[in-house]
Motif scaffolding. Structure first.
Motif, mmCIF file in Angstrom:
data_model
loop_
_atom_site.group_PDB
_atom_site.id
_atom_site.type_symbol
_atom_site.label_atom_id
_atom_site.label_comp_id
_atom_site.label_asym_id
_atom_site.label_seq_id
_atom_site.Cartn_x
_atom_site.Cartn_y
_atom_site.Cartn_z
ATOM 1 N N GLU A 23 18.937 15.926 56.952
ATOM 2 C CA GLU A 23 18.411 17.277 56.739
ATOM 3 C C GLU A 23 19.506 18.222 56.258
ATOM 4 O O GLU A 23 19.305 19.016 55.332
ATOM 5 C CB GLU A 23 17.780 17.807 58.027
ATOM 6 C CG GLU A 23 16.538 17.059 58.471
ATOM 7 C CD GLU A 23 16.838 15.783 59.261
ATOM 8 O OE1 GLU A 23 18.005 15.551 59.669
ATOM 9 O OE2 GLU A 23 15.896 14.986 59.442
ATOM 10 N N ASP A 24 20.686 18.149 56.887
ATOM 11 C CA ASP A 24 21.797 19.010 56.468
ATOM 12 C C ASP A 24 22.181 18.726 55.022
ATOM 13 O O ASP A 24 22.369 19.649 54.222
ATOM 14 C CB ASP A 24 23.018 18.817 57.371
ATOM 15 C CG ASP A 24 22.881 19.502 58.721
ATOM 16 O OD1 ASP A 24 22.013 20.388 58.861
ATOM 17 O OD2 ASP A 24 23.666 19.157 59.623
ATOM 18 N N LYS A 25 22.285 17.453 54.680
ATOM 19 C CA LYS A 25 22.687 17.110 53.318
ATOM 20 C C LYS A 25 21.665 17.602 52.303
ATOM 21 O O LYS A 25 22.029 18.098 51.228
ATOM 22 C CB LYS A 25 22.911 15.607 53.157
ATOM 23 C CG LYS A 25 23.493 15.279 51.788
ATOM 24 C CD LYS A 25 23.944 13.851 51.672
ATOM 25 C CE LYS A 25 24.531 13.609 50.283
ATOM 26 N NZ LYS A 25 24.883 12.215 50.088
ATOM 27 N N GLU A 26 20.385 17.504 52.628
ATOM 28 C CA GLU A 26 19.350 18.007 51.725
ATOM 29 C C GLU A 26 19.507 19.509 51.496
ATOM 30 O O GLU A 26 19.384 19.989 50.371
ATOM 31 C CB GLU A 26 17.964 17.686 52.281
ATOM 32 C CG GLU A 26 17.595 16.219 52.174
ATOM 33 C CD GLU A 26 16.292 15.886 52.885
ATOM 34 O OE1 GLU A 26 15.663 16.789 53.484
ATOM 35 O OE2 GLU A 26 15.895 14.712 52.835
ATOM 36 N N VAL A 27 19.761 20.254 52.572
ATOM 37 C CA VAL A 27 19.968 21.703 52.448
ATOM 38 C C VAL A 27 21.205 21.984 51.600
ATOM 39 O O VAL A 27 21.175 22.835 50.703
ATOM 40 C CB VAL A 27 20.102 22.368 53.847
ATOM 41 C CG1 VAL A 27 20.564 23.807 53.728
ATOM 42 C CG2 VAL A 27 18.789 22.278 54.605
ATOM 43 N N PHE A 28 22.283 21.273 51.867
ATOM 44 C CA PHE A 28 23.528 21.475 51.109
ATOM 45 C C PHE A 28 23.311 21.176 49.618
ATOM 46 O O PHE A 28 23.779 21.910 48.746
ATOM 47 C CB PHE A 28 24.659 20.601 51.652
ATOM 48 C CG PHE A 28 25.023 20.860 53.093
ATOM 49 C CD1 PHE A 28 24.751 22.066 53.724
ATOM 50 C CD2 PHE A 28 25.656 19.873 53.831
ATOM 51 C CE1 PHE A 28 25.089 22.283 55.044
ATOM 52 C CE2 PHE A 28 26.014 20.080 55.152
ATOM 53 C CZ PHE A 28 25.724 21.283 55.763
ATOM 54 N N LYS A 29 22.610 20.076 49.325
ATOM 55 C CA LYS A 29 22.367 19.697 47.929
ATOM 56 C C LYS A 29 21.498 20.735 47.223
ATOM 57 O O LYS A 29 21.747 21.090 46.076
ATOM 58 C CB LYS A 29 21.703 18.318 47.842
ATOM 59 C CG LYS A 29 22.611 17.152 48.195
ATOM 60 C CD LYS A 29 23.703 16.950 47.185
ATOM 61 C CE LYS A 29 23.202 16.259 45.953
ATOM 62 N NZ LYS A 29 24.274 15.992 44.979
#
Length: 93
Positions: A16-22
């Motif tokens: 989830e964090d990586k999706e937000v960052f991307k």
């Protein structure tokens, strides 16, 4: 001036964090994910340092502050006179 990148940082993040960052990276216009992360991390690090430095700018300033507040110095004549004026105006009569 181009700095040679010699250090590496590895972190693990949730999906989830990586999706937000991307998504943020795509919206920001940064060309690379690494460039985005470095830019954002640098901005936040500089903000944290700046806020800390605003509180007490240096060890010398810290010493002056604490010596003034907690030192054994007697108040000077102007401070004593100001305190008397304050008391005469604001104490119950």
């Amino acid at each position: 001036m181009s700095l040679k990148k010699e250090e590496r940082i590895e972190i693990r993040v949730s999906v989830e964090d990586k999706e937000v960052f991307k998504k943020a990276q795509e919206l920001s216009g940064d060309r690379t994910f690494s460039g985005f992360i470095i830019r954002i991390l640098r901005m936040q690090a500089e903000r944290i340092i700046s806020e800390r430095d605003k509180i007490i700018a240096s060890d010398r300033d810290r010493k002056i502050f604490f010596d003034t507040v907690f030192g054994d110095q007697e108040p000077n004549e102007k401070l004593v006179a100001a305190a008397k004026r304050y008391k005469s105006r604001f104490t119950a009569k």
